[in-house]
Write a protein that holds these residues in place. Structure first.
Motif, mmCIF file in Angstrom:
data_model
loop_
_atom_site.group_PDB
_atom_site.id
_atom_site.type_symbol
_atom_site.label_atom_id
_atom_site.label_comp_id
_atom_site.label_asym_id
_atom_site.label_seq_id
_atom_site.Cartn_x
_atom_site.Cartn_y
_atom_site.Cartn_z
ATOM 1 N N CYS A 24 0.792 -1.196 -0.103
ATOM 2 C CA CYS A 24 0.022 0.012 0.084
ATOM 3 C C CYS A 24 0.960 1.272 -0.127
ATOM 4 N N LEU A 26 0.471 4.371 0.720
ATOM 5 C CA LEU A 26 0.239 5.410 1.737
ATOM 6 C C LEU A 26 0.640 4.659 3.408
ATOM 7 N N SER A 27 0.569 3.447 3.497
ATOM 8 C CA SER A 27 0.664 2.865 4.721
ATOM 9 C C SER A 27 1.684 2.094 4.834
ATOM 10 N N VAL A 29 2.025 -1.211 4.113
ATOM 11 C CA VAL A 29 1.600 -2.547 4.381
ATOM 12 C C VAL A 29 1.938 -3.530 3.243
ATOM 13 N N ASP A 40 -5.637 -7.730 1.325
ATOM 14 C CA ASP A 40 -5.350 -6.822 2.422
ATOM 15 C C ASP A 40 -5.146 -7.700 3.481
ATOM 16 N N THR A 42 -4.622 -6.675 6.582
ATOM 17 C CA THR A 42 -5.404 -6.079 7.788
ATOM 18 C C THR A 42 -6.896 -6.532 7.819
ATOM 19 N N LYS A 65 -8.595 0.130 5.264
ATOM 20 C CA LYS A 65 -8.660 1.196 6.320
ATOM 21 C C LYS A 65 -8.143 2.515 5.613
ATOM 22 N N VAL A 66 -7.074 2.694 4.768
ATOM 23 C CA VAL A 66 -6.531 3.632 4.230
ATOM 24 C C VAL A 66 -7.472 4.262 3.213
#
Length: 73
Positions: A24, A26-27, A29, A40, A42, A65-66
């Motif tokens: 990801c 932005l995160s 992960v 994903d 998470t 979540k993002v």
């Protein structure tokens, strides 16, 4: 070429994940790849395809979540 989620084929989604380093952006992960599908870690659901809801332009792949946060911004 058959299209699926947001007009992208499974191969196109995989190539996009590959371009992003299977992370990801932005995160940071790491995505999970199982049987050619991108997940994903998470949520254990398929990775979110981030897109502009007005134009349909695909921006990338994000964890759920993002993606929810991006929609709120």
């Amino acid at each position: 070429m058959a299209t699926g989620r947001h007009g992208l084929s499974a191969e196109q989604i995989y190539k996009l994940a590959e371009f992003q380093g299977f992370k990801c952006p932005l995160s940071g992960v790491d995505f999970i790849i199982t049987d050619g599908e991108i997940y994903d870690p998470t949520t254990n659901k398929r990775i979110a395809i981030d897109h502009d809801h007005t134009s349909g332009l695909i921006r990338g792949l994000l964890i759920q979540k993002v993606n929810w946060l991006v929609d709120q911004w």
